[in-house]
Motif scaffolding. Structure first.
Motif, short mmCIF file in Angstrom:
data_model
loop_
_atom_site.label_atom_id
_atom_site.label_comp_id
_atom_site.label_asym_id
_atom_site.label_seq_id
_atom_site.Cartn_x
_atom_site.Cartn_y
_atom_site.Cartn_z
N SER A 1 67.38 153.35 28.57
CA SER A 1 68.24 154.37 27.97
C SER A 1 68.20 154.27 26.44
O SER A 1 68.25 155.29 25.74
CB SER A 1 69.68 154.22 28.48
OG SER A 1 70.26 153.01 28.02
N LYS A 2 68.08 153.05 25.92
CA LYS A 2 67.98 152.88 24.48
C LYS A 2 66.67 153.48 23.95
O LYS A 2 66.63 154.10 22.89
CB LYS A 2 68.07 151.41 24.11
CG LYS A 2 69.43 150.78 24.43
CD LYS A 2 69.45 149.29 24.08
CE LYS A 2 70.79 148.66 24.43
NZ LYS A 2 70.82 147.21 24.15
N GLU A 3 65.60 153.29 24.73
CA GLU A 3 64.31 153.87 24.33
C GLU A 3 64.38 155.39 24.33
O GLU A 3 63.81 156.07 23.47
CB GLU A 3 63.21 153.40 25.29
CG GLU A 3 62.85 151.94 25.17
CD GLU A 3 61.68 151.57 26.07
OE1 GLU A 3 60.79 152.44 26.27
OE2 GLU A 3 61.64 150.45 26.57
N ASP B 1 64.79 160.39 21.03
CA ASP B 1 65.58 161.61 20.86
C ASP B 1 65.57 162.50 22.10
O ASP B 1 65.54 163.73 22.02
CB ASP B 1 65.08 162.41 19.64
CG ASP B 1 66.13 163.38 19.13
OD1 ASP B 1 67.33 163.10 19.32
OD2 ASP B 1 65.75 164.42 18.56
N MET B 2 65.58 161.87 23.28
CA MET B 2 65.67 162.64 24.52
C MET B 2 67.12 163.08 24.72
O MET B 2 68.05 162.30 24.57
CB MET B 2 65.21 161.80 25.71
CG MET B 2 63.71 161.57 25.76
SD MET B 2 63.21 160.69 27.27
CE MET B 2 63.60 161.91 28.53
N SER B 3 67.30 164.34 25.07
CA SER B 3 68.63 164.88 25.29
C SER B 3 69.14 164.48 26.67
O SER B 3 68.36 164.11 27.55
CB SER B 3 68.60 166.40 25.16
OG SER B 3 67.83 166.96 26.21
N PRO B 4 70.46 164.55 26.91
CA PRO B 4 71.01 164.22 28.23
C PRO B 4 70.41 165.05 29.34
O PRO B 4 70.14 164.55 30.43
CB PRO B 4 72.51 164.49 28.05
CG PRO B 4 72.77 164.29 26.60
CD PRO B 4 71.54 164.81 25.92
N GLU B 5 70.20 166.37 29.09
CA GLU B 5 69.63 167.20 30.15
C GLU B 5 68.19 166.83 30.47
O GLU B 5 67.74 166.94 31.61
CB GLU B 5 69.73 168.68 29.79
CG GLU B 5 68.93 169.13 28.57
CD GLU B 5 69.73 169.08 27.29
OE1 GLU B 5 69.39 169.83 26.37
OE2 GLU B 5 70.68 168.27 27.22
N MET C 1 67.08 163.75 30.38
CA MET C 1 67.19 162.54 31.21
C MET C 1 67.51 162.90 32.66
O MET C 1 66.94 162.34 33.61
CB MET C 1 68.28 161.63 30.64
CG MET C 1 68.00 161.10 29.25
SD MET C 1 69.33 160.04 28.62
CE MET C 1 68.81 159.81 26.92
N VAL C 2 68.45 163.86 32.84
CA VAL C 2 68.80 164.29 34.20
C VAL C 2 67.62 164.98 34.86
O VAL C 2 67.32 164.75 36.04
CB VAL C 2 70.03 165.23 34.16
CG1 VAL C 2 70.28 165.83 35.55
CG2 VAL C 2 71.26 164.47 33.70
N SER C 3 66.93 165.82 34.10
CA SER C 3 65.76 166.51 34.63
C SER C 3 64.68 165.52 35.06
O SER C 3 64.01 165.71 36.09
CB SER C 3 65.21 167.48 33.58
OG SER C 3 64.07 168.16 34.06
N LEU C 4 64.51 164.46 34.29
CA LEU C 4 63.55 163.42 34.65
C LEU C 4 63.92 162.78 35.98
O LEU C 4 63.07 162.59 36.87
CB LEU C 4 63.52 162.36 33.55
CG LEU C 4 62.69 161.10 33.81
CD1 LEU C 4 61.21 161.45 33.96
CD2 LEU C 4 62.89 160.08 32.69
#
Length: 337
Positions: A35-37, A42-46, A48-51
């Motif tokens: 999550s730190k990486e 600069d990955m957005s929350p959406e 991360m969820v999409s991933l």
């Protein structure tokens, strides 16, 4: 960029698969590091969820329709959250920049204040000035000339922040440029008023009291530009008298006449100059009375002047639950012999 996303996809897939099979604490720790990486990239929350959704759909075939629908709802929620999160991060960065600028301005304010020791055997001097916030609207000044004459001032800029700091800078250098008027408080205020009126915004004003002490005659001369009245303590009668003066605040109009007053100081007598942050403090919803201030000063009058102002500040700060609602400046000038 695509290579980064592909690498992140593979890494997350391996991590999720490992966790679903083993429920390992080690995997959870690795997830925290990942999550730190993601934040660094600069990955957005959406994103991360999409991933997670993409990886999970690939790993688990024939997902129930309810699960798929819940993922779609979660993704929509996170899109809105992501926009709010980015706005928050932008505001946080701006706040940090403003804090940095305020720190610079606060240091500039501190550099404007005098720090020299007063070397007069006949005089005991003390001053304390504490801002209610990071920056102060109060300013004090004192200077001793080659003949031992001493000039003192307390000012209050009606305005805060960087503009107030700039006003204080103007006041300091204007007073430094008027050495011939240091023994003439009324004339000095009139000169300062012309400088202030020409150089500050219409919505900013400055109150000031200026005084000069003659160590040969033991006289204190003073004038005020709409400032909070100070006190004169008479040691012989053990009484306080208000230094009531009239005078327009600095910066209203260029042509102002200030009246000058004088006091004769006997051994033990002293003058108290202050800002309205001293007299307008509140305790349990009520204003601290001016009489309360003089009672505190009388309580500690046996101490050196610097200890008096320090002790009065500590007591008033305690009375207000250690929360100053306004800038606090208190100055005492006492004749010793």
């Amino acid at each position: 960029m695509e290579e980064t996303k592909l690498s992140m996809y593979q890494l997350y897939k391996e991590m999720l698969n490992d966790y679903l099979q083993h429920k390992s604490e080690h995997v959870l720790y690795s997830a925290q590091q990942l999550s730190k990486e993601m934040l660094e990239k600069d990955m957005s929350p959406e994103e991360m969820v999409s991933l997670h959704i993409s990886v999970f759909k690939e790993m688990v075939e024939d997902l129930p329709e309810e699960v798929v629908d819940s993922f779609e709802l979660l993704l929509e929620v996170m899109i809105g959250y992501g926009l709010a999160h980015r706005e928050f991060m932008s505001l946080r960065d701006r706040q940090r920049q403003l804090d940095s600028e305020l720190n610079v301005a606060a240091k500039m304010q501190e550099s404007l204040l005098p720090h020299e020791e007063i070397n007069l055997k006949t005089l005991d001097f003390g001053v304390i000035s504490v801002p209610a916030g990071k920056m102060s609207g109060d300013y004090y000044h004192y200077i001793q000339d080659e003949n031992g004459n001493m000039g003192v001032a307390v000012a209050d800029v009606i305005g805060k922040g960087v503009p107030a700091a700039m006003c204080m800078s103007m006041i300091k250098y204007a007073m430094d440029s008027l050495p011939e008027q240091r023994l003439q408080p009324a004339a000095l205020l009139e000169s300062l008023n012309r400088v202030v009126e020409r150089n500050i915004a219409d919505d900013m004003f400055i109150t000031m009291v200026y005084g000069s002490y003659d160590p040969k005659k033991h006289n204190f001369y003073y004038a005020s530009a709409g400032h909070e009245p100070g006190f004169f303590y008479n040691a012989d009668t053990d009484t306080f008298k208000e230094l009531k003066t009239k005078g327009l605040v600095l910066g209203i109009t260029p042509k102002v006449h200030y009246e000058e007053f004088s006091l004769s100081l006997e051994p033990g007598d002293f003058v108290v100059l202050l800002s309205d942050g001293v007299t307008e403090g509140r305790t349990e919803g009520e204003f601290i009375e001016r009489e309360d201030i003089t009672k505190l000063i009388r309580k500690y009058k046996h101490l050196p002047a610097q200890d008096i102002v320090n002790q009065v500040f500590r007591e008033l700060e305690k009375m207000q639950d250690f929360h100053l609602r306004d800038d606090f400046t208190l100055l005492i000038l006492r004749r010793n012999v």
